[in-house]
Design a protein around this motif. Structure first.
Motif, PDB file in Angstrom:
ATOM      1  N   UNK A 104      40.110  27.578  31.802  1.00 25.10           N
ATOM      2  CA  UNK A 104      41.030  28.538  32.409  1.00 25.10           C
ATOM      3  C   UNK A 104      40.233  29.755  32.877  1.00 25.10           C
ATOM      4  N   UNK A 105      40.417  30.199  34.119  1.00 17.66           N
ATOM      5  CA  UNK A 105      39.700  31.387  34.596  1.00 17.66           C
ATOM      6  C   UNK A 105      40.087  32.647  33.812  1.00 17.66           C
ATOM      7  N   UNK A 106      39.130  33.547  33.678  1.00 17.25           N
ATOM      8  CA  UNK A 106      39.364  34.796  32.953  1.00 17.25           C
ATOM      9  C   UNK A 106      38.991  35.966  33.867  1.00 17.25           C
ATOM     10  N   UNK A 107      39.892  36.936  33.973  1.00 19.12           N
ATOM     11  CA  UNK A 107      39.592  38.146  34.738  1.00 19.12           C
ATOM     12  C   UNK A 107      39.488  39.314  33.761  1.00 19.12           C
ATOM     13  N   UNK A 108      38.263  39.815  33.543  1.00 18.40           N
ATOM     14  CA  UNK A 108      38.101  40.965  32.635  1.00 18.40           C
ATOM     15  C   UNK A 108      38.662  42.223  33.291  1.00 18.40           C
ATOM     16  N   UNK A 109      39.201  43.107  32.493  1.00 21.88           N
ATOM     17  CA  UNK A 109      39.833  44.314  33.029  1.00 21.88           C
ATOM     18  C   UNK A 109      39.503  45.513  32.148  1.00 21.88           C
ATOM     19  N   UNK A 110      39.006  46.582  32.771  1.00 21.35           N
ATOM     20  CA  UNK A 110      38.772  47.820  32.028  1.00 21.35           C
ATOM     21  C   UNK A 110      40.056  48.613  32.022  1.00 21.35           C
TER      22      UNK A 110
END
Lengths: 480, 365
Positions: free
Chosen positions: A76-82
């Motif tokens: 599953x793709x992961x989008x990191x977010x600050x």
């Protein structure tokens, strides 16, 4: 902006995935309700929105590792977010992704004034890093405009700069070490409190990789002792070209101001109407700030004003007090807000060689007329990092597309004169499809090969940085 | 020896190579025996672009460092990171090139204030292990377009590609420099004093300690009146450390040239190590090398140069101190072994950049 179609196989296993994530995280750290995930549908590039499959808010490096391990196994793709302040769409989700927010990772882990570093969890905001050390007279140098809100994680991902990087450098020049979790859940330590990390420059590679190589959970940052004082001078000119020449002369004279900011007439007028900073109505304004002890500031400002006078300024206002300094900075600091009052705007971020400033400003004016959209310029002149603001009407059919087309032409102009597409905001999705204007296919392939090493399945922050046509084969290979 | 005279010829040379290549600039920084045909970049020489008003310089990789420094000096500018000349330390001859500076990330005393070579490097052009010409970065000082392979190439010792051209952000030169000397401090006292100075607002651009001579040195640079003001402030700050002495102008410059090039180790026998730690760990590191015959601290104590009897193991006694030790001259492995997960990444990078494994084989593991 085109995004790849969500993977139906992943969409179909949402319940199972959420269930697995809840086994490694507290229940309230997994957000999967369709209404609540909307909070993560975009970052500060609000023209593009897409709610993620779900969002997770881990509170420790171990939890980040657990989440990534599961997503890696499930592909599953992961989008990191600050903090979600990216202007380039760096944290824009795909419908089939898990948003991994680092907001709960916000502790200061160690401060060391003798060795001049601080170690923090990366969800901590930029300004609160300085906040943690300022009582002792120290500060963290990179100062992006969003510093009140933006997280160190995002600063590292985008290699953020700020107004003061002519003297202090950008994030990559102030980063000493990281703890990073790779997509398969492996935790790695790079660098530390010492000045040069061993082996290849992995810190340099990770910084600015837009969250595509791993999730950085902890960072060791260099802190500096605050200068004794700082004071600006405001210089107004009747001609952009003359202002540009003045910048070059200041630099050539051996003075290294901590900041040289430039505003053109449209921005001066808008900020004056908005903030009443008392700016003169002229073609170009420079704010030049120097640092040091009072007498050092005096002597540096004397050198700068002597140079400026040779260029026949229409206004020359040297600050003599904290109040006057604040007033000089007031307009500059409210420039973006002021422009936002009069219109929707898109903020570009190309960098050009400083010597090309007059030509580029002239060409931007011509392009602005050609497209029928106003453009204001406010930027860091000392390092050539432009921020043209294109004004448009988001409610008017076709205006966003027109604005994007003008933006693309301005960025191509930056590349054409020897500059680049982005100086401090990052590529994200915004400049992704312009990458072939700056790089050859071979140049991009070399970068993508690095991604192959760190994230062989290409799951981290998908569809960013590289044109979709460039990543097509890799994406096709993975979806089969 | 291959000496291509153009980037294109360089690419051809690499593409057509059928055996290992030893990449070489001026050959003054050889720290590892490498097998293979020598591929010299000295045929690629000359400053391609220099714009003082933009603080930018671009040069071909084989350009002599001296030529670049002279061009900059003529405009009263300089390379901020003060690149070290390794010839004294490594007993080499030849002409140092700018490509060699980048390949080894060679940085001098001013690293504490102005950063390392990799911090000033803003663009590279290189030929990868298959002979493909790649560019990354450019000629502007703020650039986050795509991945930063510029930093990756700095300090990669020619194992990921052969550089053909490099670009730098340069800085204005200074009107004057002065040095404050403290005497008779031991290693703890010296690191203490250096930290105090570096934690002050007085912009110290050099902070070193020669242990054998017991001399601690702090450098200030800038406009005349600014330097004398800060010198006075620094004296007040460090009054508890005893007698002080000042060096001005040429005397100050000569000292930092010696510090930069480690001329203090001229003619010494034994192995030479370079150790990077956080400054407050320096006393423990020095204590872990009881047989050392000469020790010099730079970067406020964060960089330790040591001469030890031949064959002395320096790494093991460092124990759990965070940092790393490089053996510049001696029989020990040059670079410390990487932890397995990092070694796998490094191997992965080499496999991507140089799939045939022909560039400076074995230098970085």
């Amino acid at each position: 902006m085109e995004m790849p179609a969500p993977d139906a196989k992943i969409m179909a296993k949402k319940a199972m995935l959420v269930n697995r994530l809840m086994q490694v995280l507290p229940k309230d750290a997994v957000i999967h309700d369709e209404f609540e995930t909307r909070a993560y549908e975009c970052d500060a590039l609000t023209a593009y929105k897409c709610p993620p499959l779900c969002a997770v808010l881990p509170a420790t490096t171990q939890e980040v590792a657990d989440v990534l391990k599961i997503c890696h196994e499930e592909e599953v793709p992961v989008v990191p977010r600050g903090s979600g302040t990216s202007l380039a769409g760096g944290a824009l989700p795909t419908a089939d992704c898990v948003i991994l927010g680092v907001a709960k990772l916000n502790d200061v882990l160690e401060t060391n004034y003798d060795d001049r570093y601080i170690r923090v969890q990366t969800g901590r905001t930029n300004l609160s890093v300085t906040g943690a050390v300022e009582e002792q007279g120290f500060f963290y140098a990179p100062d992006p405009s969003s510093q009140l809100a933006c997280a160190i994680a995002g600063n590292i991902a985008m290699n953020s700069g700020g107004a003061h990087c002519l003297k202090y450098g950008v994030t990559t020049n102030n980063l000493l070490g990281v703890t990073m979790v790779q997509m398969d859940g492996t935790v790695i330590e790079i660098g530390g409190a010492h000045l040069d990390a061993a082996g290849y420059d992995y810190l340099g590679l990770i910084c600015g990789s837009e969250g595509q190589m791993g999730v950085v959970t902890e960072a060791t940052l260099r802190i500096l002792r605050k200068p004794e004082g700082a004071r600006p001078v405001l210089i107004g000119f009747d001609d952009n070209e003359v202002a540009g020449a003045c910048v070059a002369d200041i630099i050539k004279a051996g003075v290294l101001p901590v900041a040289i900011e430039f505003m053109d007439r449209p921005v001066i007028r808008a900020t004056e109407a908005f903030a009443q900073a008392g700016y003169p109505d002229c073609e170009a304004l420079l704010i030049v700030e120097v640092e040091g002890a009072p007498q050092e500031i005096d002597s540096q400002l004397a050198k700068i004003t002597a140079i400026a006078r040779k260029h026949k300024p229409v206004e020359l206002r040297e600050s003599t007090s904290a109040e006057e300094s604040a007033k000089i900075w007031l307009g500059r600091k409210s420039a973006f807000g002021a422009m936002g009052q009069i219109n929707d705007y898109m903020c570009l971020d190309g960098t050009i060689p400083v010597s090309e400033l007059p030509y580029v400003l002239k060409r931007i004016g011509e392009l602005s007329k050609q497209y029928g959209l106003d453009v204001g310029n406010v930027f860091h002149a000392g390092d050539g990092n432009m921020h043209p603001l294109i004004l448009f009407n988001a409610n008017k059919e076709g205006d966003l597309e027109l604005c994007e087309a003008l933006g693309a032409d301005i960025l191509r102009l930056c590349v054409e004169v020897g500059g680049c597409l982005t100086g401090e905001h990052g590529v994200g999705i915004e400049k992704r499809d312009l990458m072939y204007d700056q790089f050859t296919p071979e140049d991009l392939e070399a970068q993508m090969k690095v991604k192959d090493v760190f994230d062989p399945k290409w799951l981290l922050n998908p569809a960013k940085v590289f044109p979709l046509t460039a990543t097509q084969t890799r994406r096709a290979r993975l979806s089969n | 020896m291959m000496t291509p005279d153009s980037e294109h010829a360089l690419a051809e040379a690499v593409a057509s190579a059928t055996s290992p290549i030893r990449v070489q600039g001026g050959g003054t920084r050889l720290i590892e025996q490498v097998d293979g045909d020598v591929l010299s970049t000295t045929g690629l020489s000359g400053i391609t672009l220099y714009e003082p008003g933009s603080l930018t310089l671009v040069a071909k990789a084989g350009t002599p460092v001296a030529q670049i420094e002279a061009a900059l000096a003529a405009e009263n500018q300089r390379l901020p990171f003060e690149p070290m000349d390794h010839r004294t330390l490594l007993r080499t001859t030849g002409t140092p090139t700018i490509g060699g500076v980048v390949a080894t990330n060679a940085s001098g005393p001013r690293r504490i204030q102005a950063g390392a070579c990799r911090d000033s490097l803003i663009g590279v052009r290189y030929v990868d292990g298959q002979g493909t010409i790649i560019k990354n970065g450019g000629r502007v000082m703020k650039n986050v377009t795509g991945y930063d392979l510029v930093k990756l190439m700095a300090g990669s010792y020619g194992t990921l590609g052969v550089m053909s051209e490099v670009s730098f952000k340069v800085l204005p030169g200074v009107e004057t420099s002065a040095t404050l000397l403290l005497h008779k401090l031991d290693v703890s006292g010296a690191v203490d004093a250096l930290s105090k100075a570096l934690g002050s607002p007085y912009e110290v651009s050099g902070a070193a300690q020669c242990l054998v001579k017991g001399i601690t040195a702090l450098r200030l640079e800038g406009f005349e009146e600014s330097v004398s003001y800060r010198l006075a402030q620094l004296r007040n700050l460090l009054v508890e450390y005893g007698d002080m002495e000042e060096l001005h102008g040429e005397a100050s410059e000569a000292l930092w040239l010696a510090n930069r090039d480690m001329k203090h180790f001229s003619g010494v026998e034994g192995d030479i190590w370079r150790i990077s730690v956080k400054p407050s760990d320096a006393p423990a590191v020095v204590a872990s090398m009881p047989t050392a015959t000469n020790v010099f601290l730079d970067w406020g104590g964060g960089l330790i140069w040591a001469v030890v009897p031949q064959g002395t193991d320096v790494r093991t006694p460092m124990g759990r101190i965070s940092g790393h030790a490089t053996c510049l001259r001696g029989s020990a492995q040059t670079f410390p072994p990487e932890p397995p997960v990092m070694a796998a990444l490094s191997e992965g990078l080499r496999a991507q950049f140089d799939p045939r494994g022909i560039l400076n084989q074995g230098v970085m593991g």
